[in-house]
Motif scaffolding. Structure first.
Motif, PDB file in Angstrom:
ATOM      1  N   HIS A  75      45.157  39.401  45.851  1.00 61.25           N
ATOM      2  CA  HIS A  75      45.405  40.614  45.728  1.00 61.25           C
ATOM      3  C   HIS A  75      44.821  41.243  44.423  1.00 61.25           C
ATOM      4  O   HIS A  75      45.263  42.641  44.021  1.00 61.25           O
ATOM      5  N   CYS A  76      44.242  40.612  43.774  1.00 65.19           N
ATOM      6  CA  CYS A  76      43.742  40.759  42.362  1.00 65.19           C
ATOM      7  C   CYS A  76      42.339  40.939  42.454  1.00 65.19           C
ATOM      8  O   CYS A  76      41.650  40.293  42.944  1.00 65.19           O
ATOM      9  N   ASP A  77      41.737  42.196  41.716  1.00 62.75           N
ATOM     10  CA  ASP A  77      40.619  42.204  41.443  1.00 62.75           C
ATOM     11  C   ASP A  77      40.003  41.288  40.339  1.00 62.75           C
ATOM     12  O   ASP A  77      40.520  41.739  39.124  1.00 62.75           O
ATOM     13  N   ILE A  78      39.243  40.476  40.676  1.00 61.20           N
ATOM     14  CA  ILE A  78      38.986  39.336  39.675  1.00 61.20           C
ATOM     15  C   ILE A  78      37.897  39.934  38.798  1.00 61.20           C
ATOM     16  O   ILE A  78      36.948  40.007  39.222  1.00 61.20           O
ATOM     17  N   GLU A  79      37.980  39.777  37.491  1.00 58.79           N
ATOM     18  CA  GLU A  79      37.144  39.961  36.548  1.00 58.79           C
ATOM     19  C   GLU A  79      36.292  38.995  36.143  1.00 58.79           C
ATOM     20  O   GLU A  79      35.255  38.777  36.145  1.00 58.79           O
ATOM     21  N   LEU A 130      42.369  29.968  34.827  1.00 59.86           N
ATOM     22  CA  LEU A 130      42.745  31.061  34.045  1.00 59.86           C
ATOM     23  C   LEU A 130      42.027  32.430  34.802  1.00 59.86           C
ATOM     24  O   LEU A 130      40.807  32.307  34.644  1.00 59.86           O
ATOM     25  N   ILE A 131      42.735  33.328  35.269  1.00 64.12           N
ATOM     26  CA  ILE A 131      42.104  34.210  36.031  1.00 64.12           C
ATOM     27  C   ILE A 131      42.442  35.710  35.199  1.00 64.12           C
ATOM     28  O   ILE A 131      43.447  36.061  35.136  1.00 64.12           O
ATOM     29  N   PHE A 132      41.496  36.374  35.032  1.00 60.09           N
ATOM     30  CA  PHE A 132      41.413  37.812  34.387  1.00 60.09           C
ATOM     31  C   PHE A 132      41.200  38.790  35.460  1.00 60.09           C
ATOM     32  O   PHE A 132      40.283  38.602  35.820  1.00 60.09           O
ATOM     33  N   GLY A 133      42.202  39.903  35.663  1.00 61.05           N
ATOM     34  CA  GLY A 133      41.596  40.917  36.706  1.00 61.05           C
ATOM     35  C   GLY A 133      42.587  41.834  36.665  1.00 61.05           C
ATOM     36  O   GLY A 133      43.500  42.056  35.675  1.00 61.05           O
TER      37      GLY A 133
END
Ligand code: HPA
Length: 274
Positions: A39-43, A66-69
């Motif tokens: 559900h996350c827009d992953i950056e 570790l996911i940034f988004g």
């Protein structure tokens, strides 16, 4: 004294070479709850193994990233894969990523887990909002010299899980028609599940569910005055008078079945955060 402050700043410095994101919300995904990432827009997505001083996960059902988004219009950092006492990590290692999150700017921590339900009204696959916890891990991440730059020697624990966040979560669960219990999580070291006598004891001391995670991260977050929202998936029923053997496959299957509800709830709560 292990210099967590400087080590976590070194991890931050590395992350800053990878991303300029400034998330204010951190999310720790537990067993089988990784679907939130969809559900996350992953950056950007960074393997724990590449981050200085990060422990590396040993459990197969946990990724280590570790996911940034962006989730619900908010900048978030997600821990996909967490660390447990039963893996042999110290409580300080387990909570190191939460220290790093603080340096990144995180002020709200969302923690999720799989747990066993001891409250007789709870069923496998139900969700529970954590209102309070009992630490029976036998360890505490704040043992040792206190670093005042993180927080006080004797942190208050009168509101470990933010009442404001609980209220929001309950409102959003109602709006989404998701059944959400509210109760007390007791953390044990594991890795074995509990005996009948242990379930009786844990129920008698006031716990609704039992699990092997979450409490170290919540303690460290409160040490740094972050607001904490805790959510549990009940993956097995721990009723001592008719206890059935639990298999890891069943735990993962129950977590997978409940995951869409938890995912929808967390995404919606985050979208409605001020
Ligand atoms: N006990 C402890 N941890 C757990 C359980 C349990 O029954 N189920 C899932 N995590």
């Amino acid at each position: 004294m292990t210099d967590t402050w400087n080590l976590s700043l070194e991890a931050l410095a590395f992350l800053r070479t990878q991303t300029s994101a400034t998330p204010t919300i951190g999310i720790i995904l537990g067993t089988g709850l990784g679907g939130l990432v969809d559900h996350c827009d992953i950056e950007c997505s960074i393997d724990y193994a590449t981050i200085p001083h990060f422990p590396v996960s040993t459990v197969e059902s946990h990724h280590g990233r570790l996911i940034f988004g962006t989730l619900g219009g908010k900048s978030v950092v997600i821990m996909q894969g967490r660390f447990h006492v039963y893996e042999g990590y110290t409580a300080q290692q387990i909570t190191f990523p939460v220290r790093v999150m603080q340096h990144l700017g995180v002020r709200t921590l969302v923690v999720s887990n799989a747990c066993g339900g001891m409250n007789p009204l709870y069923r496998r696959g139900d969700l529970m909002l954590i209102d309070d916890h009992i630490n029976l891990l036998g360890v505490n991440p704040l043992i040792g010299a206190n670093d005042e730059r993180f927080g006080p020697r004797f942190p208050d624990m009168s509101e470990p899980y933010s009442i404001a966040l609980q209220t929001l979560a309950r409102e959003r669960a109602l709006a989404l028609r998701i059944n959400l219990h509210r109760g007390v999580y007791v953390a044990v070291a594991g890795p074995n599940l509990e005996t009948r006598a242990e379930y009786r004891f844990l129920r008698a001391i006031g716990a609704d569910v039992v699990g092997m995670s979450t409490v170290p991260e919540a303690i460290v977050a409160r040490h740094m005055n972050m607001s904490v929202l805790g959510l549990s998936i009940i993956t097995d029923e721990c009723f001592p008078d008719h206890l059935e053997p639990v298999r890891l496959e069943d735990v993962l299957a129950a977590a997978a079945k409940a995951e869409p509800h938890l995912t929808a709830l967390v995404a919606d709560v985050i979208a409605h955060l001020p």
